[in-house]
Design a protein around this motif. Structure first.
Motif, PDB file in Angstrom:
ATOM      1  N   TYR A  69     -36.450 -36.746   4.556  1.00  0.00           N
ATOM      2  CA  TYR A  69     -36.636 -37.565   5.690  1.00  0.00           C
ATOM      3  C   TYR A  69     -35.882 -38.977   5.570  1.00  0.00           C
ATOM      4  CZ  TYR A  69     -39.988 -39.028   2.367  1.00  0.00           C
ATOM      5  OH  TYR A  69     -40.634 -39.421   1.493  1.00  0.00           O
ATOM      6  N   ALA A  71     -34.716 -42.554   4.975  1.00  0.00           N
ATOM      7  CA  ALA A  71     -33.431 -43.487   5.615  1.00  0.00           C
ATOM      8  C   ALA A  71     -33.418 -44.622   4.846  1.00  0.00           C
ATOM      9  CB  ALA A  71     -34.148 -43.722   6.859  1.00  0.00           C
ATOM     10  N   GLY A 114     -36.906 -50.133  -3.089  1.00  0.00           N
ATOM     11  CA  GLY A 114     -35.972 -49.286  -3.404  1.00  0.00           C
ATOM     12  C   GLY A 114     -35.558 -48.342  -2.347  1.00  0.00           C
ATOM     13  N   GLY A 115     -34.952 -46.959  -2.849  1.00  0.00           N
ATOM     14  CA  GLY A 115     -35.069 -46.299  -4.204  1.00  0.00           C
ATOM     15  C   GLY A 115     -36.526 -46.501  -4.702  1.00  0.00           C
ATOM     16  N   THR A 116     -36.472 -46.310  -6.138  1.00  0.00           N
ATOM     17  CA  THR A 116     -37.615 -46.156  -6.785  1.00  0.00           C
ATOM     18  C   THR A 116     -37.309 -47.036  -8.009  1.00  0.00           C
ATOM     19  OG1 THR A 116     -37.967 -43.892  -6.114  1.00  0.00           O
ATOM     20  CG2 THR A 116     -38.824 -44.421  -8.036  1.00  0.00           C
ATOM     21  N   GLU A 149     -42.659 -51.165  -5.214  1.00  0.00           N
ATOM     22  CA  GLU A 149     -42.759 -49.808  -4.558  1.00  0.00           C
ATOM     23  C   GLU A 149     -42.885 -49.008  -5.655  1.00  0.00           C
ATOM     24  OE1 GLU A 149     -39.498 -49.564  -1.782  1.00  0.00           O
ATOM     25  OE2 GLU A 149     -40.430 -51.491  -0.936  1.00  0.00           O
ATOM     26  N   GLN A 176     -46.776 -40.427   2.195  1.00  0.00           N
ATOM     27  CA  GLN A 176     -46.088 -39.532   3.463  1.00  0.00           C
ATOM     28  C   GLN A 176     -47.107 -38.660   4.072  1.00  0.00           C
ATOM     29  OE1 GLN A 176     -43.981 -41.823   3.042  1.00  0.00           O
ATOM     30  NE2 GLN A 176     -43.032 -41.957   1.334  1.00  0.00           N
ATOM     31  N   ARG A 188     -40.637 -32.883  -1.138  1.00  0.00           N
ATOM     32  CA  ARG A 188     -41.240 -33.915  -1.959  1.00  0.00           C
ATOM     33  C   ARG A 188     -42.739 -33.270  -2.235  1.00  0.00           C
ATOM     34  NH1 ARG A 188     -41.624 -40.098  -1.568  1.00  0.00           N
ATOM     35  NH2 ARG A 188     -43.488 -40.810  -2.715  1.00  0.00           N
ATOM     36  N   ASP A 213     -48.170 -45.661   1.811  1.00  0.00           N
ATOM     37  CA  ASP A 213     -47.182 -45.258   2.992  1.00  0.00           C
ATOM     38  C   ASP A 213     -47.409 -43.931   3.523  1.00  0.00           C
ATOM     39  OD1 ASP A 213     -45.848 -47.708   2.666  1.00  0.00           O
ATOM     40  OD2 ASP A 213     -44.153 -46.783   1.631  1.00  0.00           O
TER      41      ASP A 213
HETATM   42  C1  LIG Z   1     -38.375 -46.969  -0.848  1.00  0.00           C
HETATM   43  S1  LIG Z   1     -39.636 -45.840  -0.125  1.00  0.00           S
HETATM   44  C2  LIG Z   1     -41.226 -46.089  -1.299  1.00  0.00           C
HETATM   45  C3  LIG Z   1     -41.059 -45.951  -2.531  1.00  0.00           C
HETATM   46  C4  LIG Z   1     -40.596 -44.622  -3.422  1.00  0.00           C
HETATM   47  N1  LIG Z   1     -39.096 -44.516  -3.344  1.00  0.00           N
HETATM   48  C5  LIG Z   1     -41.380 -43.547  -2.657  1.00  0.00           C
HETATM   49  O1  LIG Z   1     -40.866 -42.922  -1.755  1.00  0.00           O
HETATM   50  O2  LIG Z   1     -42.339 -43.234  -3.154  1.00  0.00           O
HETATM   51  C6  LIG Z   1     -40.038 -46.670   1.272  1.00  0.00           C
HETATM   52  C7  LIG Z   1     -40.888 -46.044   2.419  1.00  0.00           C
HETATM   53  O3  LIG Z   1     -40.081 -45.749   3.461  1.00  0.00           O
HETATM   54  C8  LIG Z   1     -40.654 -44.729   4.353  1.00  0.00           C
HETATM   55  N2  LIG Z   1     -39.403 -43.851   4.960  1.00  0.00           N
HETATM   56  C9  LIG Z   1     -38.467 -43.643   4.310  1.00  0.00           C
HETATM   57  N3  LIG Z   1     -37.746 -42.722   5.119  1.00  0.00           N
HETATM   58  C10 LIG Z   1     -38.269 -42.955   6.394  1.00  0.00           C
HETATM   59  C11 LIG Z   1     -37.895 -42.346   7.679  1.00  0.00           C
HETATM   60  N4  LIG Z   1     -36.944 -41.798   7.920  1.00  0.00           N
HETATM   61  N5  LIG Z   1     -38.744 -42.773   8.726  1.00  0.00           N
HETATM   62  C12 LIG Z   1     -39.940 -43.415   8.352  1.00  0.00           C
HETATM   63  N6  LIG Z   1     -40.381 -43.886   7.184  1.00  0.00           N
HETATM   64  C13 LIG Z   1     -39.463 -43.694   6.310  1.00  0.00           C
HETATM   65  C14 LIG Z   1     -41.588 -43.999   3.387  1.00  0.00           C
HETATM   66  O4  LIG Z   1     -42.859 -44.241   3.959  1.00  0.00           O
HETATM   67  C15 LIG Z   1     -41.392 -44.549   2.003  1.00  0.00           C
HETATM   68  O5  LIG Z   1     -42.484 -44.468   1.390  1.00  0.00           O
END
Ligand SMILES: C[S@@+](CC[C@H](N)C(=O)[O-])C[C@H]1O[C@@H](n2cnc3c(N)ncnc32)[C@H](O)[C@@H]1O
Ligand code: SF4
Length: 460
Positions: A69, A71, A114-116, A149, A176, A188, A213
């Motif tokens: 998913y 983005a 990030g990323g992570t 994060e 998620q 995931r 999140d």
């Molecule tokens: C950089 S990630 C968080 C840190 C780590 N990479 C992780 O996934 O645990 C940022 C957040 O963006 C949200 N996210 C990413 N893609 C998304 C999408 N297509 N629609 C809605 N939320 C999204 C997710 O909730 C994710 O936890």
């Protein structure tokens, strides 16, 4: 009641337009290539003269596995060696910008995203923080807001201990959804135990704030399964929760093509998920801050909203909107005075620019008077759900009704529909309109045109 939400499905159907999330105004879509590193350095010099405090954002793009998913701007790799050349470039960027700032400009806020970020090894994290401390005035008494994060699959107790020792006091965990069928459909796999271990570590190590999140609208989700996820997450008692709407845009985000559209919940089911999660969170004592965010009443964001000091920038809702924001890393965005600037999006180009000791600015925007004015209006509405005309008139030296005269029919219609109240003194977003606050902000957006709307997601 402050921040009360009223569910009005009819209003949501009518006003849930795709639109920006307004972490900036003008939004990043308006950025253009006439902004260069020269402009950034000029803005940084002004920041230095004014001795404005700083907020640093550091982007670490790597992830070991792909979530279909996603983005975010990321690089998927199992090769941990990819981090080294990136960190070299990042250190050069830190050095190049740090030397133009004054040691008295304290870093009130730091965010690793990030990323992570925990893709990096402990040694790499240590070295990166040491380098930041060498070139910027980071606080060392735990008084700053230093967040990171974390993907619970990429961290353990020792990582949490190290990060605390390095000065972090806030964490945001990606969860998620907890349902195994959903997790399989998005690639995931993350057990509740993995998440709980990191939550417990954060509590024991006295991190000040914990955010989780969630995403609704993912494949295989049902209103019942998502309600179970929300209940389990509430039991973990995070201070803050982000509940994002999944935006399925497979033409833009290629990995999303691996999600079967027939597995996605219907718009009606998504409405149910949002409504139920709001009910569950309200019953558990969470307040709706705005734009996907919830917080417990004693959390800093909830308090700032109550006191009228909440702001919004590229880091989302923040209490540090008065700081100049320096974005470091591939695709990172800075906001220094009236300048927005964004780094190159491509990691190879980013690294080769810094190998030549050139700042990797690729585009941006310098706000004009009209931008500043509309930005103040949008900020006020999105953070506080109300706007007092006389305050804006005094601060920006305009006649509000005269300046925005052509918007009055749209605002009147929103008032007639029960989204806002509108009188001679100001605008207030009513409880039924709060989920739709971006639709009200969009009225004040001078750049918004029909064709650009398809780039945005909806609330629901
Ligand atoms: C950089 S990630 C968080 C840190 C780590 N990479 C992780 O996934 O645990 C940022 C957040 O963006 C949200 N996210 C990413 N893609 C998304 C999408 N297509 N629609 C809605 N939320 C999204 C997710 O909730 C994710 O936890
Ligand atoms: S959601 Fe987080 S872990 Fe998953 S791909 Fe995106 S950035 Fe990486």
């Amino acid at each position: 009641m402050l921040n009360a939400l009223r569910w009005d499905a009819d209003l949501i159907r009518r006003y849930d337009l795709a639109g920006p999330r307004y972490t900036s105004y003008p939004t990043a879509l308006q950025f253009h290539e006439q902004v260069s590193s020269f402009d950034l350095l000029h803005a940084v010099r002004e920041s230095r003269k004014a001795l404005r405090p700083l907020s640093l954002y550091v982007h670490v793009p790597f992830c070991a596995n792909i979530c279909y998913y996603c983005a975010c701007n990321k690089v998927i790799t199992k090769d941990r060696g990819r981090a080294q050349p990136y960190l070299q470039a990042l250190e050069e960027e830190i050095r190049l910008l740090g030397c133009h700032l004054d040691g008295r400009q304290t870093v009130e806020q730091l965010h690793f995203g990030g990323g992570t970020p925990t893709f990096l090894s402990h040694d790499e994290l240590r070295q990166l923080m040491a380098h930041l401390r060498q070139h910027f005035h980071l606080l060392d008494d735990d008084s700053g807001d230093y967040g990171i994060e974390i993907d619970p699959r990429e961290a353990d107790w020792s990582t949490m201990g190290l990060l605390r020792e390095l000065g972090f006091n806030r964490v945001s965990l990606g969860v998620q959804d907890l349902d195994p069928a959903v997790q399989r459909a998005v690639n995931r796999l993350q057990s509740l135990e993995e998440t709980r271990a990191i939550v417990e570590a954060a509590r024991t190590l006295q991190y000040r704030s914990l955010n989780l999140d969630l995403i609704y609208g993912l494949p295989k989700q049902t209103p019942e399964s998502f309600a179970r996820t929300v209940d389990e997450v509430i039991a973990l008692q995070p201070d803050r929760l982000s509940v994002f709407n999944y935006a399925h845009l497979p033409e833009r985000f290629l990995p999303q093509r691996r999600i079967r559209s027939e597995d996605l919940p219907s718009p009606g089911q998504k409405l149910d998920m949002l409504q139920r999660s709001i009910e569950q969170l309200s019953a558990a004592g969470y307040r709706y801050i705005g734009m996907d965010h919830f917080a417990l009443p004693d959390d800093e964001l909830a308090i700032a909203q109550e006191e009228g000091t909440l702001q919004r920038n590229f880091q989302g809702y923040t209490t540090h909107g008065h700081c100049d924001l320096i974005g470091l890393g591939v695709s990172a965005i800075s906001q220094v005075g009236d300048l927005y600037s964004q780094n190159l999006n491509d990691i190879n180009q980013y690294q080769s620019s810094l190998a030549r000791s050139q700042l990797p600015t690729s585009r941006g925007l310098l706000c004009g008077d009209d931008d500043r004015l509309r930005r103040a209006v949008i900020q006020q509405l999105i953070c506080h759900f109300e706007l007092d005309f006389s305050t804006i008139e005094k601060a920006l030296n305009i006649d509000f009704r005269g300046y925005f005269a052509e918007l009055w029919p749209a605002l009147r219609q929103m008032a007639a529909d029960g989204l806002i109240s509108l009188d001679a003194d100001g605008i207030a977003i009513l409880p039924a309109g709060r989920l739709l606050v971006r639709s009200v902000c969009m009225v004040f957006d001078a750049y918004l045109q029909e064709q650009s709307r398809q780039c945005f997601s909806r609330v629901i």
